[in-house]
Design an enzyme around this catalytic site. Structure first.
Site, PDB file in Angstrom:
ATOM      1  N   LYS A 311     -31.405  62.645 -68.504  1.00 58.63           N
ATOM      2  CA  LYS A 311     -30.550  61.301 -68.277  1.00 58.63           C
ATOM      3  C   LYS A 311     -29.507  61.767 -67.643  1.00 58.63           C
ATOM      4  O   LYS A 311     -28.654  62.784 -68.066  1.00 58.63           O
ATOM      5  CB  LYS A 311     -30.316  60.880 -69.785  1.00 58.63           C
ATOM      6  CG  LYS A 311     -28.980  60.006 -70.187  1.00 58.63           C
ATOM      7  CD  LYS A 311     -28.731  59.606 -71.667  1.00 58.63           C
ATOM      8  CE  LYS A 311     -27.326  58.864 -71.657  1.00 58.63           C
ATOM      9  NZ  LYS A 311     -26.685  58.630 -72.940  1.00 58.63           N
ATOM     10  N   ASP A 316     -19.869  58.215 -69.163  1.00 60.29           N
ATOM     11  CA  ASP A 316     -20.135  57.036 -70.055  1.00 60.29           C
ATOM     12  C   ASP A 316     -19.052  56.456 -70.931  1.00 60.29           C
ATOM     13  O   ASP A 316     -18.503  57.201 -72.013  1.00 60.29           O
ATOM     14  CB  ASP A 316     -21.369  57.554 -71.355  1.00 60.29           C
ATOM     15  CG  ASP A 316     -21.877  56.436 -72.156  1.00 60.29           C
ATOM     16  OD1 ASP A 316     -21.530  55.170 -71.635  1.00 60.29           O
ATOM     17  OD2 ASP A 316     -22.468  56.769 -73.019  1.00 60.29           O
ATOM     18  N   LYS A 323     -16.139  52.171 -75.340  1.00 64.57           N
ATOM     19  CA  LYS A 323     -16.091  53.157 -76.584  1.00 64.57           C
ATOM     20  C   LYS A 323     -14.750  53.481 -76.848  1.00 64.57           C
ATOM     21  O   LYS A 323     -13.809  52.843 -76.092  1.00 64.57           O
ATOM     22  CB  LYS A 323     -16.398  54.423 -75.940  1.00 64.57           C
ATOM     23  CG  LYS A 323     -18.075  54.699 -75.872  1.00 64.57           C
ATOM     24  CD  LYS A 323     -18.383  56.188 -75.374  1.00 64.57           C
ATOM     25  CE  LYS A 323     -19.863  56.471 -75.294  1.00 64.57           C
ATOM     26  NZ  LYS A 323     -20.487  56.149 -76.428  1.00 64.57           N
ATOM     27  N   ASP A 334     -22.399  63.573 -70.459  1.00 63.56           N
ATOM     28  CA  ASP A 334     -23.555  62.577 -70.653  1.00 63.56           C
ATOM     29  C   ASP A 334     -24.735  62.703 -69.692  1.00 63.56           C
ATOM     30  O   ASP A 334     -25.751  61.953 -69.680  1.00 63.56           O
ATOM     31  CB  ASP A 334     -23.074  61.272 -70.742  1.00 63.56           C
ATOM     32  CG  ASP A 334     -23.881  60.376 -71.702  1.00 63.56           C
ATOM     33  OD1 ASP A 334     -24.570  60.856 -72.674  1.00 63.56           O
ATOM     34  OD2 ASP A 334     -23.838  59.044 -71.720  1.00 63.56           O
ATOM     35  N   ASP A 393     -23.421  50.016 -74.587  1.00 64.17           N
ATOM     36  CA  ASP A 393     -23.145  51.432 -74.808  1.00 64.17           C
ATOM     37  C   ASP A 393     -24.498  52.146 -74.929  1.00 64.17           C
ATOM     38  O   ASP A 393     -24.531  53.460 -74.892  1.00 64.17           O
ATOM     39  CB  ASP A 393     -22.414  51.776 -75.710  1.00 64.17           C
ATOM     40  CG  ASP A 393     -21.749  52.979 -75.789  1.00 64.17           C
ATOM     41  OD1 ASP A 393     -21.834  53.789 -75.007  1.00 64.17           O
ATOM     42  OD2 ASP A 393     -21.153  53.458 -76.648  1.00 64.17           O
ATOM     43  N   GLU A 395     -27.247  52.764 -73.037  1.00 64.21           N
ATOM     44  CA  GLU A 395     -27.478  52.673 -71.638  1.00 64.21           C
ATOM     45  C   GLU A 395     -28.350  53.694 -71.337  1.00 64.21           C
ATOM     46  O   GLU A 395     -29.260  53.541 -70.473  1.00 64.21           O
ATOM     47  CB  GLU A 395     -26.127  52.620 -70.762  1.00 64.21           C
ATOM     48  CG  GLU A 395     -25.679  54.235 -70.513  1.00 64.21           C
ATOM     49  CD  GLU A 395     -25.149  55.080 -71.738  1.00 64.21           C
ATOM     50  OE1 GLU A 395     -24.897  54.377 -72.741  1.00 64.21           O
ATOM     51  OE2 GLU A 395     -25.209  56.303 -71.635  1.00 64.21           O
ATOM     52  N   ARG A 397     -31.222  54.812 -72.678  1.00 68.27           N
ATOM     53  CA  ARG A 397     -32.566  54.335 -72.702  1.00 68.27           C
ATOM     54  C   ARG A 397     -33.014  53.166 -71.719  1.00 68.27           C
ATOM     55  O   ARG A 397     -34.044  53.211 -71.170  1.00 68.27           O
ATOM     56  CB  ARG A 397     -32.749  53.899 -74.236  1.00 68.27           C
ATOM     57  CG  ARG A 397     -31.926  52.741 -74.516  1.00 68.27           C
ATOM     58  CD  ARG A 397     -32.019  52.207 -76.020  1.00 68.27           C
ATOM     59  NE  ARG A 397     -30.860  53.111 -76.623  1.00 68.27           N
ATOM     60  CZ  ARG A 397     -30.567  53.047 -77.942  1.00 68.27           C
ATOM     61  NH1 ARG A 397     -31.107  52.165 -78.878  1.00 68.27           N
ATOM     62  NH2 ARG A 397     -29.752  53.727 -78.453  1.00 68.27           N
TER      63      ARG A 397
HETATM   64  N1  BES Z   1     -24.031  59.136 -74.770  1.00 70.14           N
HETATM   65  C1  BES Z   1     -24.237  58.284 -75.963  1.00 70.14           C
HETATM   66  C2  BES Z   1     -24.319  59.168 -77.059  1.00 70.14           C
HETATM   67  C3  BES Z   1     -23.650  60.268 -77.519  1.00 70.14           C
HETATM   68  C4  BES Z   1     -22.218  59.975 -78.154  1.00 70.14           C
HETATM   69  C5  BES Z   1     -23.866  61.435 -77.379  1.00 70.14           C
HETATM   70  C6  BES Z   1     -21.356  60.672 -78.560  1.00 70.14           C
HETATM   71  C7  BES Z   1     -23.144  62.512 -77.651  1.00 70.14           C
HETATM   72  C8  BES Z   1     -21.631  62.266 -78.269  1.00 70.14           C
HETATM   73  C9  BES Z   1     -25.205  57.067 -75.798  1.00 70.14           C
HETATM   74  O1  BES Z   1     -25.105  56.593 -74.803  1.00 70.14           O
HETATM   75  C10 BES Z   1     -24.354  56.147 -76.705  1.00 70.14           C
HETATM   76  O2  BES Z   1     -23.262  55.633 -76.478  1.00 70.14           O
HETATM   77  N2  BES Z   1     -25.240  55.648 -77.809  1.00 70.14           N
HETATM   78  C11 BES Z   1     -24.495  54.809 -78.935  1.00 70.14           C
HETATM   79  C12 BES Z   1     -26.231  53.956 -78.992  1.00 70.14           C
HETATM   80  C13 BES Z   1     -25.635  52.772 -79.809  1.00 70.14           C
HETATM   81  C14 BES Z   1     -24.737  51.877 -79.220  1.00 70.14           C
HETATM   82  C15 BES Z   1     -26.650  52.223 -80.461  1.00 70.14           C
HETATM   83  C16 BES Z   1     -24.203  55.820 -79.927  1.00 70.14           C
HETATM   84  O3  BES Z   1     -24.705  56.726 -80.180  1.00 70.14           O
HETATM   85  O4  BES Z   1     -23.151  55.235 -80.590  1.00 70.14           O
HETATM   86 ZN    ZN Z   2     -24.609  57.814 -72.973  1.00 71.46          ZN
HETATM   87 MN    MN Z   3     -23.498  55.020 -74.265  1.00 72.91          MN
END
Ligand code: BES
Ligand code: ZN
Ligand code: MN
Length: 538
Positions: A311, A316, A323, A334, A393, A395, A397
């Site tokens: 990825k 992000d 966020k 990210d 967010d 994204e 996947r």
């Molecule tokens: N890159 C983030 C995941 C992440 C967040 C990794 C904080 C490390 C620290 C990912 O893209 C994301 O934002 N995931 C969301 C998914 C949710 C919206 C279903 C998450 O984990 O909140």
């Molecule tokens: Zn992300």
């Molecule tokens: Mn995200």
């Protein structure tokens, strides 16, 4: 700084450790080095300390021989209580006038305690890690510039199998200790926080018995550190510099430097491939997306490759589902999945790995703008499946699913994707293990084993059909989020819908790719895990 690592093999005539202890030690001591590193066991300490006094017999063993060759230096350290019984205890002996009479050229001898371990039981790697880290710490940050690490003294009994593992791990930690951000980007003039460690050259000494294992392990360890340093640099670079194009150019640079065949696809080509899901994430940003393919052709021509997918979200923000501001800077990390794939490909090329490996990186920014994807938008993935984007967010996947469809063309032996995919994975596993998700028992076992062998560990989380219900959409084939419960699992379930054609595992490295707080920085994980996995494949 990257530490220089080498090996020096003393031929059997010079060094028959442990059989002829005395001649072995005098050979080593006659080598000029800032510091000779020797490990001693509890048995060595016992025979040197207590027992000799009672039995009046001349003390035997490593410490006793060393004491004779160093004119009583070990006894003097023992007398003031400096010789530790504890595992990983250390004691540095400094050159004394009595040493020169014995032809000793080493300026120091660092003694490291293996603790109470019997030679019969196999040592576990984490206790070795503790021992090696303690020794490396003593070598670091002072006047010592080079050291001679007497490898056979660290191995218990005759465990040549683990010798390679232990040497690689020692080099990995030496690399971690020597790592400084910014030194490989001199033109950017980053402030380099700590000055370079004076300790810059580590030589592993061995004898004929371990020469082959040692040389291989040193070459592999060096490649590993180069791969980890690259992964750390890419992770730590600020998001205004480490853009999708920067990742593309870095990959191309590696192609010129090594035998890697690198191809970087731009917007037009990504559109032509029909990657509607990937493009829906890239849309909000002004920087164009890139799709990087790196090939290492180390195996036979027709041999099915192992494919790694990383990825590569270079920043992000969450997109329209923005966020919260706190610690948002860390979302520059990210792209650590991408960094670890690029780092692993580099290491595989450097160590001339005898397998076919392909690294694939979809990379873009996730930004809010007038052109950004909205929650509620429906997009068509390369696989043909339609996706209702309920949260922009989620994204990772969305970019990975198209890459996972793309790699079908390689008829891979196995596909492993690596992603900082979910915050929920940090809640589940903290910063200790990466999450591993797969229906393939063999692949899970191989990855778990590789993790244990490099102390870059994984823990399995479920991926059952039962969780797929959470991804139902009223308007498209699948929704891109499954709600808060088991967030890491539903993310993996989403990906699994695009991996039907091959053996696949997903690694969620959200908790392990970087550290926050005062020690903020990329860890280089899971490069050690991936390399160990690749090395173990037949
Ligand atoms: N890159 C983030 C995941 C992440 C967040 C990794 C904080 C490390 C620290 C990912 O893209 C994301 O934002 N995931 C969301 C998914 C949710 C919206 C279903 C998450 O984990 O909140
Ligand atoms: Zn992300
Ligand atoms: Mn995200």
């Amino acid at each position: 700084m990257t530490i220089q690592i080498s090996s020096k093999i003393f031929s059997q005539a010079d060094l028959h450790f442990p059989k002829q202890l005395k001649s072995s030690l005098s050979t080593l001591l006659a080598h000029s080095t800032d510091c000779l590193v020797l490990a001693y066991s509890k048995a060595d300490l016992d025979s040197f300390a207590g027992k000799s006094a009672k039995t009046k017999a001349a003390p035997a063993g490593l410490l006793a021989e060393l004491d004779r060759l160093l004119g009583g230096s070990v006894s003097r350290a023992q007398a003031v209580g400096d010789l530790s019984q504890e595992q990983a205890g250390t004691c540095t002996l400094r050159a004394e006038s009595t040493w020169s009479g014995h032809g000793v050229k080493a300026k120091r001898v660092l003694l490291v305690s293996l603790g109470d371990e019997s030679a019969t039981k196999a040592r576990d790697l984490s206790s070795y890690a503790k021992i090696a880290k303690a020794a490396l710490k003593q070598l670091s940050g002072g006047a010592i510039e080079n050291a001679l690490w007497f490898t056979p003294s660290f191995s218990l009994g005759n465990q040549t199998q683990s010798l390679a593992q232990e040497v690689r791990l020692t080099i990995q930690y030496a690399g971690d200790q020597a790592y400084r951000f910014g030194v490989r980007q001199p033109t950017m003039k980053f402030k380099v926080k700590d000055k370079a460690d004076p300790f810059a050259h580590l030589t592993f000494a061995g004898n004929d018995a371990c020469a082959k294992d040692l040389k291989t392990a040193v070459a592999q360890g060096l490649a590993l550190v180069a791969g980890m340093d690259l992964a750390k640099d890419l992770g730590n670079l600020p998001p205004n510099i480490c853009t999708p194009s920067y990742l593309g150019k870095s990959a191309q640079g590696l192609g010129k430097k090594t035998g890697l065949k690198v191809e970087v696809l731009g917007l037009k080509q990504i559109e032509a491939l029909g990657m509607g899901s990937f493009l829906s994430v890239a849309k909000g940003a002004d920087t164009p997306p890139q799709f990087i393919v790196m090939r290492h052709q180390g195996g036979k021509a027709g041999e099915a490759p192992i494919v790694l997918v990383g990825k590569g979200i270079t920043f992000d923000t969450g997109g329209i589902s923005l966020k919260p501001g706190e610690a948002m800077d860390e979302m520059k990390y990210d792209m650590c999945g991408a960094a670890s794939v690029i780092g692993t490909m580099y290491a595989a090329a450097l160590m001339k790995l005898n397998k076919n490996v392909i690294g694939v990186v979809p990379t873009c920014e996730n930004m809010p703008s007038g052109r950004a994807t909205r929650p509620g938008d429906i997009v068509k993935s390369m696989s043909g499946q339609t996706i209702e984007i309920l949260n922009t967010d989620a994204e990772g996947r969305l970019i990975l699913c198209d890459a996972l469809t793309y790699v079908e063309r390689f008829k891979p032996k196995a596909v492993i994707d690596v992603a900082t995919l979910t915050g929920a994975c940090i809640i589940a596993l903290g910063h200790v293990h990466s999450g591993v998700f797969s229906d393939d028992e063999d692949l899970v076992n191989a990855l778990s084993k590789a993790g244990k062998a490099s102390l870059d560990t994984v823990w399995r989380l479920p991926l059952d059909a039962a969780y797929h219900d959470q991804l139902k959409s009223n308007f498209a084939d699948v929704a891109n989020i499954g709600g808060r419960p088991a967030g890491s699992v539903t993310a993996a379930c989403f990906l699994s819908r695009f991996t039907e054609k091959y053996k696949w595992a997903h690694l969620d490295i959200a908790g392990t790719a970087w550290k926050s707080g005062a020690a903020k920085g990329s860890t280089g994980r899971p490069v050690p895990l991936l390399l160990n996995y690749l090395l173990e494949q037949v």
